[in-house]
Design an enzyme around this catalytic site. Structure first.
Site, PDB file in Angstrom:
ATOM      1  N   GLY A  93       0.823  -1.200   0.000  1.00 64.19           N
ATOM      2  CA  GLY A  93       0.000   0.000   0.000  1.00 64.19           C
ATOM      3  C   GLY A  93       0.862   1.258   0.000  1.00 64.19           C
ATOM      4  O   GLY A  93       0.585   2.224  -0.721  1.00 64.19           O
ATOM      5  N   LYS A  94       1.922   1.251   0.805  1.00 62.15           N
ATOM      6  CA  LYS A  94       2.847   2.384   0.831  1.00 62.15           C
ATOM      7  C   LYS A  94       3.546   2.550  -0.521  1.00 62.15           C
ATOM      8  O   LYS A  94       3.743   3.670  -0.992  1.00 62.15           O
ATOM      9  CB  LYS A  94       3.901   2.182   1.928  1.00 62.15           C
ATOM     10  CG  LYS A  94       3.388   2.267   3.352  1.00 62.15           C
ATOM     11  CD  LYS A  94       4.553   2.127   4.325  1.00 62.15           C
ATOM     12  CE  LYS A  94       4.098   2.112   5.765  1.00 62.15           C
ATOM     13  NZ  LYS A  94       5.237   2.001   6.707  1.00 62.15           N
TER      14      LYS A  94
ATOM     15  N   ASP B  35       8.674   6.073   9.410  1.00 67.53           N
ATOM     16  CA  ASP B  35       8.320   5.476  10.696  1.00 67.53           C
ATOM     17  C   ASP B  35       7.152   6.278  11.238  1.00 67.53           C
ATOM     18  O   ASP B  35       7.123   7.512  11.091  1.00 67.53           O
ATOM     19  CB  ASP B  35       9.496   5.503  11.665  1.00 67.53           C
ATOM     20  CG  ASP B  35       9.246   4.626  12.890  1.00 67.53           C
ATOM     21  OD1 ASP B  35       8.610   3.560  12.737  1.00 67.53           O
ATOM     22  OD2 ASP B  35       9.667   4.998  14.000  1.00 67.53           O
TER      23      ASP B  35
ATOM     24  N   HIS C  41      -1.195  11.298   7.863  1.00 68.03           N
ATOM     25  CA  HIS C  41       0.135  11.703   8.292  1.00 68.03           C
ATOM     26  C   HIS C  41       1.199  11.246   7.302  1.00 68.03           C
ATOM     27  O   HIS C  41       2.129  11.982   6.987  1.00 68.03           O
ATOM     28  CB  HIS C  41       0.422  11.141   9.689  1.00 68.03           C
ATOM     29  CG  HIS C  41       0.153   9.670   9.839  1.00 68.03           C
ATOM     30  ND1 HIS C  41      -1.048   9.080   9.477  1.00 68.03           N
ATOM     31  CD2 HIS C  41       0.925   8.642  10.306  1.00 68.03           C
ATOM     32  CE1 HIS C  41      -0.988   7.782   9.717  1.00 68.03           C
ATOM     33  NE2 HIS C  41       0.194   7.486  10.210  1.00 68.03           N
ATOM     34  N   ARG C  42       1.049  10.022   6.796  1.00 61.87           N
ATOM     35  CA  ARG C  42       2.035   9.504   5.842  1.00 61.87           C
ATOM     36  C   ARG C  42       1.945  10.240   4.510  1.00 61.87           C
ATOM     37  O   ARG C  42       2.973  10.583   3.907  1.00 61.87           O
ATOM     38  CB  ARG C  42       1.833   7.999   5.630  1.00 61.87           C
ATOM     39  CG  ARG C  42       2.889   7.361   4.731  1.00 61.87           C
ATOM     40  CD  ARG C  42       2.763   5.851   4.710  1.00 61.87           C
ATOM     41  NE  ARG C  42       3.026   5.292   6.023  1.00 61.87           N
ATOM     42  CZ  ARG C  42       2.082   4.826   6.855  1.00 61.87           C
ATOM     43  NH1 ARG C  42       0.809   4.838   6.504  1.00 61.87           N
ATOM     44  NH2 ARG C  42       2.409   4.339   8.030  1.00 61.87           N
TER      45      ARG C  42
END
Length: 209
Positions: free
Chosen positions: A14-15, A77, A189-190
């Site tokens: 997903g990232k 992170d 946030h990411r």
């Protein structure tokens, strides 16, 4: 397989998809589907997260993967910071209940710890630090993103992962787990951290072209 131009230090697909979409059509000659890969594609070893902040852990992973791969690397992170817990679980978010990655146990323990806390005191935030590093050490950047909200008394929603079902973002009536992927990526946030890092990624890749 041709050597990649950028490695994302994760095994989370997903990232990787999110980063590829951010970079699509941003750098001339960059094919995001083949030039941007995850750590698994290059068999990078796991990196111990020995830092005491999100930024330190992101930087550790980015530099380690850049050194291993010989190309630019990105790492992130992230975790949940609860106001009444002084910012905890923080960097221990993924192993709050003692076992890394046990989302259900982590969530249940946190809810139990906050069971007597009234809604007005249940403020919290998802925080992400994203780092960009080059193999030669000349690129060393970190950007952060924050999504503030209130912690619910019970989980809501089936999407997302981790603590998503109990964080109600500010000005929304849905938990993070009730948002669509597009809705979540727009405010997460990411997403914020990756978007802040984007101009630096584009510049670094352009310099290599």
């Amino acid at each position: 397989m041709a050597a990649p131009k950028l490695v994302l230090a994760t095994h989370n697909q997903g990232k990787l998809r999110e980063l590829r979409e951010l970079l699509r059509n941003q750098v001339p000659g960059l094919n995001v589907d083949t030039d941007v890969v995850d750590a698994g594609a290059i068999h990078a070893p796991d990196v111990a997260e020995t830092g005491v902040t999100f930024a330190e852990n992101a930087r550790l992973k980015a530099h380690a993967v850049a050194a291993f791969s010989g190309v630019l690397a990105i790492a992130d992170d992230s975790g949940l910071a609860v106001d009444v817990l002084g910012g905890a679980p923080g960097i221990f978010s993924a192993r709050w209940a003692g076992v890394h990655g046990d989302d259900d146990a982590n969530l249940k323990l946190l809810l139990a710890q906050l069971s007597d806390i009234v809604p007005g005191n249940r403020g919290a935030a998802f925080i992400c630090a994203a780092a960009l590093a080059s193999a030669d050490g000349k690129v060393d950047l970190v950007e952060e993103g924050t999504l503030r909200g209130t912690l619910l008394k019970e989980p809501r929603g089936e999407g997302g992962f981790g603590y998503d079902p109990i964080l109600l973002p500010e000005n929304l009536n849905k938990s993070c787990a009730e948002l669509s992927s597009a809705e979540k990526n727009a405010i997460s946030h990411r997403g914020q951290a990756f978007r802040a890092l984007l101009p630096h990624i584009v510049a670094a890749l352009g310099a290599q072209a």
